[in-house]
Design a protein around this motif. Sequence first.
Motif, short mmCIF file in Angstrom:
data_model
loop_
_atom_site.label_atom_id
_atom_site.label_comp_id
_atom_site.label_asym_id
_atom_site.label_seq_id
_atom_site.Cartn_x
_atom_site.Cartn_y
_atom_site.Cartn_z
N GLN A 192 5.33 -33.69 -30.56
CA GLN A 192 5.30 -33.08 -29.22
C GLN A 192 4.08 -33.53 -28.42
OE1 GLN A 192 5.16 -31.40 -32.08
NE2 GLN A 192 3.81 -29.63 -32.00
N ALA A 193 2.96 -33.78 -29.10
CA ALA A 193 1.77 -34.27 -28.41
C ALA A 193 2.00 -35.70 -27.91
CB ALA A 193 0.56 -34.22 -29.34
N ILE A 194 2.60 -36.53 -28.75
CA ILE A 194 2.89 -37.91 -28.34
C ILE A 194 3.86 -37.91 -27.16
CG2 ILE A 194 3.87 -40.12 -29.07
CD1 ILE A 194 1.19 -39.44 -30.39
N ALA A 195 4.85 -37.02 -27.20
CA ALA A 195 5.80 -36.92 -26.10
C ALA A 195 5.11 -36.52 -24.81
CB ALA A 195 6.90 -35.92 -26.45
N ALA A 196 4.21 -35.54 -24.89
CA ALA A 196 3.49 -35.09 -23.70
C ALA A 196 2.64 -36.22 -23.13
CB ALA A 196 2.61 -33.90 -24.05
N MET A 197 2.04 -37.03 -24.00
CA MET A 197 1.26 -38.17 -23.53
C MET A 197 2.14 -39.19 -22.83
SD MET A 197 -1.34 -39.10 -26.65
CE MET A 197 -1.64 -37.91 -27.96
N ALA A 198 3.32 -39.41 -23.39
CA ALA A 198 4.20 -40.46 -22.87
C ALA A 198 4.89 -40.08 -21.56
CB ALA A 198 5.25 -40.82 -23.92
N TYR A 199 5.33 -38.81 -21.45
CA TYR A 199 6.12 -38.40 -20.30
C TYR A 199 5.32 -37.58 -19.29
CZ TYR A 199 9.74 -39.62 -23.68
OH TYR A 199 10.51 -40.27 -24.61
N GLY A 200 4.26 -36.92 -19.76
CA GLY A 200 3.51 -36.03 -18.90
C GLY A 200 4.22 -34.70 -18.73
N THR A 201 3.46 -33.65 -18.50
CA THR A 201 4.01 -32.32 -18.22
C THR A 201 3.22 -31.73 -17.06
OG1 THR A 201 2.50 -31.02 -19.62
CG2 THR A 201 4.40 -32.05 -20.73
N ASN A 202 3.54 -30.50 -16.69
CA ASN A 202 2.78 -29.86 -15.62
C ASN A 202 1.31 -29.69 -15.99
OD1 ASN A 202 4.98 -29.62 -13.92
ND2 ASN A 202 5.54 -27.59 -14.67
N THR A 203 1.06 -29.47 -17.28
CA THR A 203 -0.31 -29.25 -17.74
C THR A 203 -0.99 -30.54 -18.18
OG1 THR A 203 0.28 -27.03 -18.50
CG2 THR A 203 -1.73 -27.99 -19.44
N ILE A 204 -0.23 -31.45 -18.78
CA ILE A 204 -0.79 -32.64 -19.41
C ILE A 204 -0.36 -33.88 -18.62
CG2 ILE A 204 -0.85 -34.04 -21.50
CD1 ILE A 204 -0.07 -31.40 -23.01
N ALA A 205 -1.34 -34.62 -18.13
CA ALA A 205 -1.05 -35.85 -17.38
C ALA A 205 -0.67 -36.97 -18.34
CB ALA A 205 -2.25 -36.25 -16.53
N LYS A 206 0.26 -37.80 -17.92
CA LYS A 206 0.68 -38.95 -18.72
C LYS A 206 -0.50 -39.88 -18.97
CE LYS A 206 3.81 -42.95 -18.55
NZ LYS A 206 4.86 -43.66 -17.80
N VAL A 207 -0.48 -40.53 -20.13
CA VAL A 207 -1.55 -41.48 -20.46
C VAL A 207 -1.03 -42.91 -20.40
CG1 VAL A 207 -2.60 -39.76 -21.99
CG2 VAL A 207 -1.10 -41.52 -22.96
N VAL A 225 8.07 -44.30 -28.33
CA VAL A 225 7.61 -44.33 -26.93
C VAL A 225 6.89 -45.64 -26.58
CG1 VAL A 225 7.41 -41.83 -26.84
CG2 VAL A 225 5.39 -43.20 -27.39
N HIS A 226 6.69 -46.50 -27.59
CA HIS A 226 6.01 -47.76 -27.33
C HIS A 226 6.83 -48.59 -26.34
CE1 HIS A 226 4.31 -51.83 -28.88
NE2 HIS A 226 3.58 -51.35 -27.89
N GLY A 227 6.17 -49.00 -25.28
CA GLY A 227 6.86 -49.70 -24.20
C GLY A 227 6.78 -48.87 -22.93
N LEU A 228 7.03 -47.57 -23.08
CA LEU A 228 6.80 -46.65 -21.97
C LEU A 228 5.29 -46.50 -21.77
CD1 LEU A 228 7.90 -44.64 -19.88
CD2 LEU A 228 7.88 -42.91 -21.67
N ILE A 229 4.59 -46.34 -22.89
CA ILE A 229 3.13 -46.40 -22.90
C ILE A 229 2.72 -47.34 -24.04
CG2 ILE A 229 2.78 -44.10 -21.94
CD1 ILE A 229 2.21 -43.12 -24.81
#
Length: 304
Positions: A192-207, A225-229
Amino acid sequence: MIKIVEYNSESSKELIKKLEHRSQFENEPILITVREILADVRETGDNAVIKYTRKFDAPDISPHNLQVTDQEIDLAYSEVEEEFLEAINLAKSNIESFHQKQLRNSWITTEPNGTILGHLVRPLRRVGVCVPSVSQLLVSSLIMNVIPAKVAGVEEIAVFMGPKPDGTIDPHMLVTAAECGTREIYKCGGAQAIAAMAYGTNTIAKVDKAVGPGNLYVQVAKKEVHGLIDIDKIAGPSEVLVIADGKANPSYVAADLISQAEHGVDSSAILVTTSQTLAQAVKSQIQIQVERLPRQVEIVGSFN
């Protein structure tokens, strides 16, 4: 607990065959689970991150305390020893010094015919660092992922660590992150942390890039998610191969093997030696040292 296998025996052939298949490991149930988590976070953002963090880590986590506050970090400083702070800053200084030497410069030149050539080197804007902090306090991994990014000039570094069941993060991990120059810390780990990094959420900005160690779910998520980030690599399970002759210190060899075996039951720790005496001595040393260590289940499982 530990097998001593003679070279060219049937047992050694079976062992080698098993080792050859480690890099081809596939786990369909884990892949299915990871894809479900990724899709859920992509669609529902913070709600999914909270759902899985409650399920796997802290039952009472909420959107309001997903991000570590400055007050929590300040409190953590009062809970760690002065010797720990000194050790962290010494490690930080050494690592900064090493990575400063790796920095590369941009350059530009004009050829006689007017052609302009150049090489532009720019740091990433935002990087996410995922580090285990419950089953193992990987302070060294946190330093080794954050400091090189700082030296490279990355503007934003967000740290992701799974919380303990009470919703807190070990103070040593919080202090380490702060000493390394980042206070943007989130109480979530796993896929779920990797997903939040890859897609971003209201709280967590995409990396731009996700780095750091983790279990098989984390590694599979990074691969998906490799390729998206960008990612650093697909890491683990841990492996070590020690080659030693009869002059080696068996206690040192045992410690080297244990240092990787303790990462998990899927770790591979192997000694290759021409000395039966050393093999027996290392086996005895491992059994002695394991008795003094906290992660006995993982160590014994790895050697079995």
